[in-house]
Design a protein around this motif. Structure first.
Motif, PDB file in Angstrom:
ATOM      1  N   VAL A  37       0.852  -1.196   0.000  1.00  0.00           N
ATOM      2  CA  VAL A  37       0.000   0.000   0.000  1.00  0.00           C
ATOM      3  C   VAL A  37       0.888   1.245   0.000  1.00  0.00           C
ATOM      4  N   LYS A  38       1.906   1.253   0.852  1.00  0.00           N
ATOM      5  CA  LYS A  38       2.808   2.410   0.905  1.00  0.00           C
ATOM      6  C   LYS A  38       3.495   2.640  -0.437  1.00  0.00           C
ATOM      7  N   SER A  39       3.851   1.544  -1.114  1.00  0.00           N
ATOM      8  CA  SER A  39       4.556   1.728  -2.381  1.00  0.00           C
ATOM      9  C   SER A  39       3.590   2.172  -3.489  1.00  0.00           C
ATOM     10  N   TRP A  40       2.312   1.686  -3.426  1.00  0.00           N
ATOM     11  CA  TRP A  40       1.319   2.193  -4.390  1.00  0.00           C
ATOM     12  C   TRP A  40       1.098   3.687  -4.204  1.00  0.00           C
ATOM     13  N   LEU A  41       1.147   4.140  -2.945  1.00  0.00           N
ATOM     14  CA  LEU A  41       0.952   5.554  -2.668  1.00  0.00           C
ATOM     15  C   LEU A  41       2.207   6.356  -3.016  1.00  0.00           C
ATOM     16  N   GLY A  42       3.230   5.670  -3.465  1.00  0.00           N
ATOM     17  CA  GLY A  42       4.455   6.346  -3.872  1.00  0.00           C
ATOM     18  C   GLY A  42       5.314   6.777  -2.692  1.00  0.00           C
ATOM     19  N   LEU A  43       5.080   6.207  -1.515  1.00  0.00           N
ATOM     20  CA  LEU A  43       5.805   6.656  -0.319  1.00  0.00           C
ATOM     21  C   LEU A  43       7.195   6.036  -0.212  1.00  0.00           C
ATOM     22  N   ASP A  44       7.310   4.794  -0.641  1.00  0.00           N
ATOM     23  CA  ASP A  44       8.597   4.117  -0.460  1.00  0.00           C
ATOM     24  C   ASP A  44       8.589   2.854  -1.319  1.00  0.00           C
ATOM     25  N   HIS A  45       9.764   2.331  -1.624  1.00  0.00           N
ATOM     26  CA  HIS A  45       9.823   1.000  -2.211  1.00  0.00           C
ATOM     27  C   HIS A  45       9.318   0.023  -1.161  1.00  0.00           C
ATOM     28  N   TYR A  46       8.669  -1.057  -1.556  1.00  0.00           N
ATOM     29  CA  TYR A  46       8.035  -1.881  -0.537  1.00  0.00           C
ATOM     30  C   TYR A  46       9.033  -2.670   0.324  1.00  0.00           C
ATOM     31  N   ILE A  47      10.199  -2.994  -0.218  1.00  0.00           N
ATOM     32  CA  ILE A  47      11.146  -3.815   0.547  1.00  0.00           C
ATOM     33  C   ILE A  47      11.639  -3.135   1.834  1.00  0.00           C
ATOM     34  N   PRO A  48      12.080  -1.848   1.786  1.00  0.00           N
ATOM     35  CA  PRO A  48      12.519  -1.219   3.044  1.00  0.00           C
ATOM     36  C   PRO A  48      11.413  -1.216   4.109  1.00  0.00           C
ATOM     37  N   THR A  49      10.148  -1.073   3.685  1.00  0.00           N
ATOM     38  CA  THR A  49       9.044  -1.097   4.652  1.00  0.00           C
ATOM     39  C   THR A  49       8.922  -2.467   5.303  1.00  0.00           C
ATOM     40  N   VAL A  50       9.027  -3.520   4.502  1.00  0.00           N
ATOM     41  CA  VAL A  50       8.946  -4.878   5.067  1.00  0.00           C
ATOM     42  C   VAL A  50      10.114  -5.101   6.021  1.00  0.00           C
ATOM     43  N   ARG A  51      11.293  -4.635   5.616  1.00  0.00           N
ATOM     44  CA  ARG A  51      12.465  -4.793   6.492  1.00  0.00           C
ATOM     45  C   ARG A  51      12.237  -4.109   7.825  1.00  0.00           C
ATOM     46  N   GLN A  52      11.639  -2.886   7.782  1.00  0.00           N
ATOM     47  CA  GLN A  52      11.377  -2.150   9.017  1.00  0.00           C
ATOM     48  C   GLN A  52      10.395  -2.915   9.902  1.00  0.00           C
ATOM     49  N   SER A  53       9.342  -3.473   9.301  1.00  0.00           N
ATOM     50  CA  SER A  53       8.351  -4.222  10.086  1.00  0.00           C
ATOM     51  C   SER A  53       9.008  -5.419  10.756  1.00  0.00           C
ATOM     52  N   ILE A  54       9.854  -6.112  10.022  1.00  0.00           N
ATOM     53  CA  ILE A  54      10.524  -7.293  10.580  1.00  0.00           C
ATOM     54  C   ILE A  54      11.413  -6.871  11.750  1.00  0.00           C
ATOM     55  N   GLU A  55      12.115  -5.753  11.552  1.00  0.00           N
ATOM     56  CA  GLU A  55      13.010  -5.248  12.611  1.00  0.00           C
ATOM     57  C   GLU A  55      12.213  -4.895  13.869  1.00  0.00           C
ATOM     58  N   ASP A  56      11.072  -4.199  13.687  1.00  0.00           N
ATOM     59  CA  ASP A  56      10.230  -3.822  14.822  1.00  0.00           C
ATOM     60  C   ASP A  56       9.749  -5.069  15.542  1.00  0.00           C
ATOM     61  N   PHE A  57       9.334  -6.048  14.755  1.00  0.00           N
ATOM     62  CA  PHE A  57       8.806  -7.272  15.339  1.00  0.00           C
ATOM     63  C   PHE A  57       9.887  -7.978  16.150  1.00  0.00           C
ATOM     64  N   GLU A  58      11.104  -7.980  15.622  1.00  0.00           N
ATOM     65  CA  GLU A  58      12.187  -8.655  16.334  1.00  0.00           C
ATOM     66  C   GLU A  58      12.528  -7.966  17.643  1.00  0.00           C
ATOM     67  N   LYS A  59      12.375  -6.637  17.663  1.00  0.00           N
ATOM     68  CA  LYS A  59      12.626  -5.905  18.915  1.00  0.00           C
ATOM     69  C   LYS A  59      11.650  -6.358  19.984  1.00  0.00           C
ATOM     70  N   ILE A  60      10.376  -6.528  19.572  1.00  0.00           N
ATOM     71  CA  ILE A  60       9.354  -6.997  20.526  1.00  0.00           C
ATOM     72  C   ILE A  60       9.740  -8.387  21.030  1.00  0.00           C
ATOM     73  N   MET A  61      10.165  -9.242  20.092  1.00  0.00           N
ATOM     74  CA  MET A  61      10.502 -10.616  20.467  1.00  0.00           C
ATOM     75  C   MET A  61      11.687 -10.674  21.417  1.00  0.00           C
ATOM     76  N   GLN A  62      12.658  -9.801  21.181  1.00  0.00           N
ATOM     77  CA  GLN A  62      13.868  -9.848  22.020  1.00  0.00           C
ATOM     78  C   GLN A  62      13.587  -9.469  23.460  1.00  0.00           C
ATOM     79  N   THR A  63      12.545  -8.643  23.671  1.00  0.00           N
ATOM     80  CA  THR A  63      12.208  -8.282  25.052  1.00  0.00           C
ATOM     81  C   THR A  63      11.652  -9.490  25.801  1.00  0.00           C
ATOM     82  N   GLY A  64      11.186 -10.485  25.053  1.00  0.00           N
ATOM     83  CA  GLY A  64      10.589 -11.656  25.694  1.00  0.00           C
ATOM     84  C   GLY A  64      11.557 -12.804  25.885  1.00  0.00           C
TER      85      GLY A  64
END
Ligand SMILES: *[C@@H]1O[C@H](CO)[C@@H](O)[C@H](O)[C@H]1NC(C)=O
Length: 415
Positions: A50-77
């Motif tokens: 959706v972000k890439s259709w809106l012209g905001l970003d290439h979709y890969i960096p967004t997916v990478r960011q989501s994965i990174e955020d998710f891993e931060k949550i996991m590491q706290t556990g």
């Protein structure tokens, strides 16, 4: 008035469960957990699209960011799997970023094992430094008394084939040089190359190149491939057909990863999914080349079942000309000739029944064996793509722990 929140809740719950629910084969254990993992990954992909259709970003960096955020949550556990004593350094090998893990024991006087690992993620996602890669690598280093190097090769969209492969090859040659082996006290007779998924593809390709390079005095002694990607000419192998809608890695997603990697136009996806790029007529594919990925001959009957090969008569002649990577053994190691395979190191190949890539791995095991290479084919009846990485809370699966355990045990006995 009180009804409204209730209705909203019911509708929302229905929408969420519709989104999360994916039919899964009965053999899959912990199915709801897998559905949640899949829904998390899918929503990251959808958000990014959706972000890439809106012209905001290439979709890969967004997916990478989501994965990174998710891993931060996991590491706290969890404690992140840190093993005291394994020394970690982030450096470069021939200009390529690597993380080197040195085991606590050994060094003085006696030599240690070595292992180079390439992470998966469709040649576009992931890093050897993150999440369970870091955890698994620490375990390997500690338990095998091995110096492990994980390679952060460049990826799509920053680069495309052959750059990721060339980064891995350069890092591998550096690792196998006498200076580096001496520096880390690594036994030159006991160095492995390994990787999962797209990383298994890179490991197989690098192993072939090093094995046939006469200028390399030290070569890899074993290769450990975890559900590797090995060919892009047939998207109708029984496993591609059986698992085309499977969680985590569907056939459309694997086709997309391939097209991105090989710099092909994404609009080719329908043609390629239909095997129109590997049609019989007008094609650069000789019968001998075709036999190297002929699953009707290479797979055991139990995997063929009633599947029929899809070999198109005419198809599209232009695709292989436009996208030469489809025929390049550095991208598709299954296409290598038997003479090359014969020189390859002893192999461990892990496959999962519910993985589009199952038959890539099984066919490679068969071809290596036919070429005289000793192969351990470790097949999981309840395996699925990505399970090797699912060992940390809250995404920990019994199959994940089992595959990692057997992988390490095999290396313990064979490296
Ligand atoms: C595949 O090629 C055939 C010609 O052999 C063509 O008729 C068909 O439309 C193509 N399929 C797709 C999905 O493009």
């Amino acid at each position: 008035m009180r009804l409204k929140p209730l209705v909203v809740t019911v509708v929302l719950a229905a929408a969420v469960s519709y989104y999360v629910y994916t039919p899964l084969p009965a053999a899959i254990q912990e199915p709801w957990k897998l559905m949640m993992v899949d829904a998390a990954f899918r929503s990251a992909m959808h958000l990014a699209m959706v972000k890439s259709w809106l012209g905001l970003d290439h979709y890969i960096p967004t997916v990478r960011q989501s994965i990174e955020d998710f891993e931060k949550i996991m590491q706290t556990g969890s404690n992140g799997g840190v093993i005291p004593g394994v020394k970690v350094s982030d450096i470069t090998f021939a200009g390529v970023p690597v993380r080197v893990y040195e085991p606590p024991a050994g060094g003085e006087g006696h030599l240690r094992r070595g292992l180079m690992f390439f992470h998966g993620g469709g040649w576009a996602l992931g890093s050897g430094k993150t999440g369970t890669y870091d955890t698994i690598t620490r375990m390997v280093s500690d338990e095998l008394n091995a110096v492990v190097a994980t390679v952060d090769y460049r990826m799509y969209p920053e680069v495309q084939f052959p750059e990721p492969y060339l980064d891995c090859l350069a890092a591998a040659k550096h690792f196998l040089s006498s200076e580096v082996l001496a520096k880390y006290a690594i036994d030159p007779e006991r160095v492995a190359v390994s990787g999962d998924s797209a990383g298994g593809n890179l490991a197989a390709a690098v192993a072939q190149e090093i094995s046939t390079d006469d200028s390399m005095s030290v070569k890899f002694s074993v290769q450990a491939l975890v559900y590797p990607v090995l060919q892009a000419l047939d998207f109708h192998t029984p496993s591609y057909v059986q698992n085309q809608h499977m969680a985590i890695l569907s056939r459309p997603l694997m086709v997309l990863f391939w097209l991105q990697y090989l710099s092909a136009d994404p609009s080719l996806r329908w043609q390629v999914t239909a095997n129109n790029h590997s049609a019989l007529r007008h094609s650069a594919i000789t019968p001998e080349l075709r036999s190297r990925l002929d699953w009707t001959a290479l797979l055991p009957q139990e995997f063929k079942q009633n599947h029929k090969p899809v070999v198109v008569e005419d198809g599209s002649h232009a695709i292989l000309k436009k996208v030469p990577g489809f025929l390049d053994t550095r991208a598709a190691p299954l296409l290598a000739e038997a003479e090359v395979l014969a020189k390859c190191p002893r192999a461990y190949i892990l496959t999962g029944e519910y993985d589009v890539l199952r038959d890539d791995g099984l066919m490679y095991a068969r071809r290596l064996r036919d070429a005289g290479v000793s192969v351990t084919s470790d097949h999981y009846e309840d395996g699925f793509h990505g399970c090797f990485n699912l060992i940390a809370w809250p995404m920990d699966f019994e199959i994940g722990r089992r595959t990692v355990r057997n992988y390490i045990n095999w290396l313990q006995n064979n490296l």
